[in-house]
Design an enzyme around this catalytic site. Structure first.
Site, PDB file in Angstrom:
ATOM      1  N   ASP A  46       0.874  -1.172   0.000  1.00  0.00           N
ATOM      2  CA  ASP A  46       0.000   0.000   0.000  1.00  0.00           C
ATOM      3  C   ASP A  46       0.909   1.219   0.000  1.00  0.00           C
ATOM      4  O   ASP A  46       1.549   1.523   1.022  1.00  0.00           O
ATOM      5  CB  ASP A  46      -0.909  -0.009   1.231  1.00  0.00           C
ATOM      6  CG  ASP A  46      -1.949   1.097   1.214  1.00  0.00           C
ATOM      7  OD1 ASP A  46      -1.693   2.135   0.565  1.00  0.00           O
ATOM      8  OD2 ASP A  46      -3.005   0.944   1.849  1.00  0.00           O
ATOM      9  N   TYR A 140      -9.408  15.248  -9.136  1.00  0.00           N
ATOM     10  CA  TYR A 140      -8.705  14.196  -9.875  1.00  0.00           C
ATOM     11  C   TYR A 140      -7.617  14.793 -10.759  1.00  0.00           C
ATOM     12  O   TYR A 140      -6.496  14.269 -10.819  1.00  0.00           O
ATOM     13  CB  TYR A 140      -9.699  13.392 -10.717  1.00  0.00           C
ATOM     14  CG  TYR A 140      -9.041  12.290 -11.531  1.00  0.00           C
ATOM     15  CD1 TYR A 140      -8.366  11.243 -10.898  1.00  0.00           C
ATOM     16  CD2 TYR A 140      -9.090  12.300 -12.928  1.00  0.00           C
ATOM     17  CE1 TYR A 140      -7.758  10.237 -11.649  1.00  0.00           C
ATOM     18  CE2 TYR A 140      -8.486  11.300 -13.674  1.00  0.00           C
ATOM     19  CZ  TYR A 140      -7.825  10.273 -13.031  1.00  0.00           C
ATOM     20  OH  TYR A 140      -7.214   9.289 -13.772  1.00  0.00           O
TER      21      TYR A 140
END
Length: 249
Positions: A46, A140
């Protein structure tokens, strides 16, 4: 693609267990790599956590003895407007897309410096300050442009070390789980190209001399054209459908 050329590949991602929204896991990806002719190491990773990044890089060094290439592919996507997006989604995109790309690159650079032809390739779009790219999905866009800014900065900072740092982006939408599940479903998949075109373009870039190939924002179709490939029909999911141009192009 790279496995077929005999590469040793570390697959670092969270997908250690099957997710109904995604096909396969890091382990099935490793199996495919080895079947294609490469050697693989699957690592649960991760990239929001620096200690996991550093541990993964150390395991990569122990397994293969060096790092020649880093591909920054991990990204989170949410196209919500400014008023609609939740802060945790905003934070997720920034932590994976920008911070993860930066820290992953940072961790690999000392090892890349020792490589004969070191490359960092990040899946992010060309930088374009036209307001239309920001007004629809600001959060984004900021995160993906942040990745591209990492490319620009590292290319300049490490040119003296002859590390090639570039970005790659598709001309059209690509038939991936993100397109299938988050963007447009099967209808958009039919107007997309396969992942093969991005893989082929990446392989060409990563085989170029790193000292001479840095600071570029490549588009997959343009890379293939520069290599003398002009027939892209083989990459279409459905040759009878009009292709959908990608989000940032």
């Amino acid at each position: 693609k790279l496995a077929a050329e005999g590469a040793n590949i570390i697959v670092g991602a969270k997908s250690a267990e099957l997710d109904p929204r995604l096909e396969g896991t890091i382990y099935t990806a490793a199996e495919e790599i080895e079947k294609a002719g490469g050697r693989a190491l699957a690592l649960k990773l991760d990239i929001r956590f620096e200690e996991q990044i550093n541990e993964a890089v150390e395991q990569a060094m122990q397994k293969f003895g060096g790092i020649d290439i880093l591909v920054n592919n991990a990204s989170a996507i949410n196209l919500s407007s400014t008023e609609q997006i939740e802060s945790k989604k905003f934070d997720l995109m920034q932590s994976i897309n920008v911070r993860g790309t930066f820290l992953m690159s940072k961790a690999c650079i000392p090892h890349l410096r020792k490589s004969a032809n070191p490359h960092i390739l990040t899946l992010s779009p060309p930088l374009n300050m036209d307001p239309r790219w920001f007004k629809q999905h600001l959060a984004y866009t900021m995160s993906k442009y942040g990745m591209s800014m990492v490319t620009m900065g590292l290319a300049g900072e490490f040119k003296k070390d002859k590390i090639g740092v570039n970005s790659l982006w598709p001309k059209t939408t690509i038939a991936t789980a993100a397109v299938q599940n988050l963007l447009g479903g099967e209808q958009l998949i039919q107007r997309s190209r396969t992942t093969g075109i991005v893989a082929d373009a990446a392989a060409f870039i990563l085989n170029r001399p790193a000292a001479e190939c840095t600071g570029n924002f490549f588009v997959d179709e343009d890379v293939l054209t520069s290599e003398g490939i002009t027939d892209f029909a083989q990459y279409a999911v459905n040759g009878e459908k009009r292709l959908m141009q990608d989000l940032f192009l």
